[in-house]
Design a protein around this motif. Sequence first.
Motif, short mmCIF file in Angstrom:
data_model
loop_
_atom_site.label_atom_id
_atom_site.label_comp_id
_atom_site.label_asym_id
_atom_site.label_seq_id
_atom_site.Cartn_x
_atom_site.Cartn_y
_atom_site.Cartn_z
N ASP A 97 39.91 45.20 -14.41
CA ASP A 97 38.94 44.92 -16.32
C ASP A 97 40.22 43.57 -16.67
O ASP A 97 39.64 43.73 -17.33
N GLY A 98 40.58 42.90 -16.34
CA GLY A 98 42.00 42.56 -16.00
C GLY A 98 43.53 42.23 -16.80
O GLY A 98 43.84 41.04 -17.20
N ASN A 99 43.40 43.76 -16.54
CA ASN A 99 44.95 43.51 -17.40
C ASN A 99 45.79 43.59 -16.99
O ASN A 99 45.87 43.65 -15.70
N THR A 158 45.08 26.80 -9.50
CA THR A 158 43.75 26.60 -8.99
C THR A 158 44.46 27.23 -7.70
O THR A 158 43.18 27.81 -6.67
N GLU A 159 45.48 28.14 -7.72
CA GLU A 159 45.75 28.98 -6.10
C GLU A 159 44.68 29.94 -6.58
O GLU A 159 44.24 30.89 -7.48
N VAL A 160 43.87 30.78 -5.40
CA VAL A 160 42.45 31.24 -5.78
C VAL A 160 43.56 32.41 -4.90
O VAL A 160 44.14 33.23 -3.84
N SER A 165 40.56 32.06 -9.04
CA SER A 165 41.34 30.86 -9.32
C SER A 165 42.46 31.74 -10.23
O SER A 165 42.18 32.35 -10.85
N VAL A 166 43.91 31.65 -10.64
CA VAL A 166 44.55 32.10 -11.67
C VAL A 166 43.91 31.14 -13.08
O VAL A 166 44.06 32.45 -14.35
N LEU A 167 43.41 30.01 -13.38
CA LEU A 167 42.78 30.06 -14.93
C LEU A 167 41.75 30.82 -14.76
O LEU A 167 41.77 31.50 -16.12
N GLN A 168 40.65 31.73 -13.90
CA GLN A 168 40.01 32.21 -14.53
C GLN A 168 40.39 34.03 -14.43
O GLN A 168 40.62 34.69 -14.79
N ARG A 169 41.32 34.18 -13.95
CA ARG A 169 42.39 35.20 -14.08
C ARG A 169 43.17 35.57 -15.15
O ARG A 169 43.34 36.69 -15.65
N MET A 170 43.36 34.16 -15.85
CA MET A 170 44.19 34.47 -17.53
C MET A 170 42.93 34.71 -18.12
O MET A 170 43.38 35.83 -18.83
N GLU A 171 41.71 34.03 -17.99
CA GLU A 171 40.57 34.83 -18.72
C GLU A 171 40.38 35.95 -18.74
O GLU A 171 40.08 36.59 -20.14
N ASP A 172 40.28 36.68 -18.01
CA ASP A 172 39.77 37.75 -17.51
C ASP A 172 40.88 38.55 -18.06
O ASP A 172 40.71 39.78 -18.76
N ALA A 173 42.57 38.16 -17.98
CA ALA A 173 43.17 38.85 -19.04
C ALA A 173 43.08 38.65 -20.39
O ALA A 173 43.53 40.33 -21.20
#
Length: 434
Positions: A97-99, A158-160, A165-173
């Motif tokens: 869920d991004g936590n 941009t690490e996948v 990517s980390v960018l996407q995962r930060m937005e998930d958070a």
Amino acid sequence: MKSTTIYVFIAMFFLSFSAQAQKQDRKTLAKTILADARLDTVQKKALKLLDRFSAGTSYSEIWIRDFNTFLKGSLQVRPKEEVKNALLMFFKIQGQDGNIVDGVVEATKATGGYDYRHSDLLPGWAAHKNTVETDQESSLVQAVKKYIEVTNDRSILTEVIGGKSVLQRMEDAFSYIRKERWSVKHGLVTGATTVDWGDVQPETGWGVSINDKTKMAIDIYDNAMYVIAIHDFLAMAPKGYKTVENWKNVADQIKKNVRIHLWMKDAQKYRPHLYLNSSPFSKNFDEDKILYTGGSICAILADFNTPAEVAAINKQIVAAAKKEKHATIGITVYPPYPVEEFPNMPAYQYQNGGDWTWFGGRMMPALMNYGMVNEAYQELLPMVDRTIAKKGFFEWYDVRNGEPKGSGEFRGEAGVLYDAIALLKKWAAAEIKK
């Protein structure tokens, strides 16, 4: 006509004289800072300690809320790849869920009372989350920003990991907080009731996890940390990167809503909690009289206040510290909660009135952002002197006798002191060159 000209000339003369005097005062302060050997001593001691990532002698974990505050120092003594890999661990064990978890620890050392999680992306490690908090996601994003500031290595973005990517995962958070820790009614971040930035709720028992006794609320710390993280994310995001939400708008709305719901204009301070359902405290207990120092400092860092309000907040924190013989501006709250109201943590213990340089040290950049450099230097010195006198870095201090408590080799304290001193020295060096 002539008299008017004379008055204008006199006014201009005094303005020029005042400007020159202020310039000289700044140079004198700059020279004092650069000549203060105590600052060098503490920085050197801090760097010796920051060669490891665990929070301190009492902790085997790498805690993200701690690591966020000593990462810059770590990068002075550890290879950037090692620091980067430590950050990436939190993304590798991120929830669906991004936590984001609080701490990661080698699986063989996962022996605490936590509900541990594991991930195929991070073999050999375990992690846990103190669910009463809402700062883990924000802390990780802030830490990534610090890593890039020091190293200029943007490849981390941009690490996948697991297809994202980390960018996407930060937005998930960020999105996790918006979905799971959000009051639509108030437009603010929510969390369990704790003392200021703390991770323990009032009722007795396992205080770090939400349970059937938990009272959800809104506080200044969680919201300030979230906005700081959003600002950091937007500063990191590549030009043209399409975000999943208008994060700038989210941050702007939080700032606006904080002023409506948490800022007490007449008292010039932040309300400790805005309760969503009911309060855990008795009806006769006036919680609004308590000063929350750590959350207030983070609010200043989030740019929630005017210069006049910053000065008023600082004055209150300094005044609170003076009420206890051995306190600095790191005292968590004042006055502390009485044990009748907070059974899980007696007054003057741990986060309930203990003195934490880990947060007090963050006041230096907060003040310097508003030109209050002399105040920053003067308020830092008691913490510097205490560190030298106690011959080490400790988790917190008892304001009644000045004795260190909690974990030794506490890297949170070492980190914020290192950063505060570095910032003061940078300002002083630049001032001398003018």
